[in-house]
Design an enzyme around this catalytic site. Structure first.
Site, PDB file in Angstrom:
ATOM      1  N   GLY A 133       0.822  -1.198   0.000  1.00 20.75           N
ATOM      2  CA  GLY A 133       0.000   0.000   0.000  1.00 20.75           C
ATOM      3  C   GLY A 133       0.858   1.251   0.000  1.00 20.75           C
ATOM      4  O   GLY A 133       2.041   1.216   0.329  1.00 20.75           O
ATOM      5  N   CYS A 134       0.238   2.363  -0.387  1.00 20.83           N
ATOM      6  CA  CYS A 134       0.882   3.678  -0.310  1.00 20.83           C
ATOM      7  C   CYS A 134      -0.193   4.630   0.233  1.00 20.83           C
ATOM      8  O   CYS A 134      -0.986   4.221   1.065  1.00 20.83           O
ATOM      9  CB  CYS A 134       1.446   4.105  -1.666  1.00 20.83           C
ATOM     10  SG  CYS A 134       0.230   4.173  -2.990  1.00 20.83           S
ATOM     11  N   ARG A 135      -0.260   5.854  -0.227  1.00 20.11           N
ATOM     12  CA  ARG A 135      -1.288   6.763   0.272  1.00 20.11           C
ATOM     13  C   ARG A 135      -2.611   6.550  -0.470  1.00 20.11           C
ATOM     14  O   ARG A 135      -3.648   6.373   0.134  1.00 20.11           O
ATOM     15  CB  ARG A 135      -0.833   8.225   0.149  1.00 20.11           C
ATOM     16  CG  ARG A 135      -1.846   9.197   0.712  1.00 20.11           C
ATOM     17  CD  ARG A 135      -1.319  10.622   0.731  1.00 20.11           C
ATOM     18  NE  ARG A 135      -2.303  11.516   1.319  1.00 20.11           N
ATOM     19  CZ  ARG A 135      -3.235  12.145   0.617  1.00 20.11           C
ATOM     20  NH1 ARG A 135      -3.329  11.976  -0.691  1.00 20.11           N
ATOM     21  NH2 ARG A 135      -4.098  12.937   1.228  1.00 20.11           N
ATOM     22  N   TYR A 167      -3.528   3.731   1.862  1.00 19.78           N
ATOM     23  CA  TYR A 167      -3.763   4.019   3.279  1.00 19.78           C
ATOM     24  C   TYR A 167      -5.083   4.762   3.481  1.00 19.78           C
ATOM     25  O   TYR A 167      -5.765   4.558   4.479  1.00 19.78           O
ATOM     26  CB  TYR A 167      -2.576   4.812   3.830  1.00 19.78           C
ATOM     27  CG  TYR A 167      -2.630   5.082   5.315  1.00 19.78           C
ATOM     28  CD1 TYR A 167      -2.738   4.036   6.229  1.00 19.78           C
ATOM     29  CD2 TYR A 167      -2.584   6.381   5.814  1.00 19.78           C
ATOM     30  CE1 TYR A 167      -2.784   4.280   7.589  1.00 19.78           C
ATOM     31  CE2 TYR A 167      -2.622   6.631   7.172  1.00 19.78           C
ATOM     32  CZ  TYR A 167      -2.729   5.584   8.062  1.00 19.78           C
ATOM     33  OH  TYR A 167      -2.779   5.822   9.412  1.00 19.78           O
TER      34      TYR A 167
END
Length: 126
Positions: free
Chosen positions: A86-88, A115
């Site tokens: 995952g990232c933002r 996220y």
């Protein structure tokens, strides 16, 4: 109607999960790889997440891919291990997931929405 086709030069199949599915996977013992820059990771992340930035630098003019990304992930995760990326918002994580699949990580799962989707799934459950 239109079809959106995202191609990153790869023919791999990306297993995509949403925030609720991601929470279930983490709750059942699977690890979470956050691919944001360290300063973004420090602002908030999934509890217990590991941070290996996909980019070594991000500016308005360019994004520089972390040249040791696959090597760094390989030092922490096994090729057959199930884990989430995952990232933002999900853009970096999708690219990272494709690279990891191409490198032989067969059970990596992509958190669509990143996220922010994880946080949203918390609010929906409250």
């Amino acid at each position: 109607y239109f079809t959106l086709h995202l191609s990153f030069g790869s023919a791999v199949d990306i297993v995509t999960v949403d925030g609720h599915e991601a929470r279930g996977l983490v709750a059942s013992g699977n690890r979470y790889l956050d691919v944001r820059l360290e300063e973004d990771f420090e602002k908030g992340h999934v509890e217990g997440a590991l941070n290996i930035p996909y980019y070594s630098s991000v500016t308005p003019q360019e994004k520089v891919k972390n040249p040791q990304f696959i090597e760094q992930v390989s030092s922490l995760f096994g090729k057959d291990e199930v884990f989430l990326v995952g990232c933002r918002t999900g853009v970096r994580a999708k690219r990272a997931t494709v690279d990891l699949l191409d490198a032989g990580f067969g059970n990596v799962k992509y958190l669509a929405g990143g996220y922010l989707a994880w946080l949203k799934s918390t609010n929906e459950e409250a």
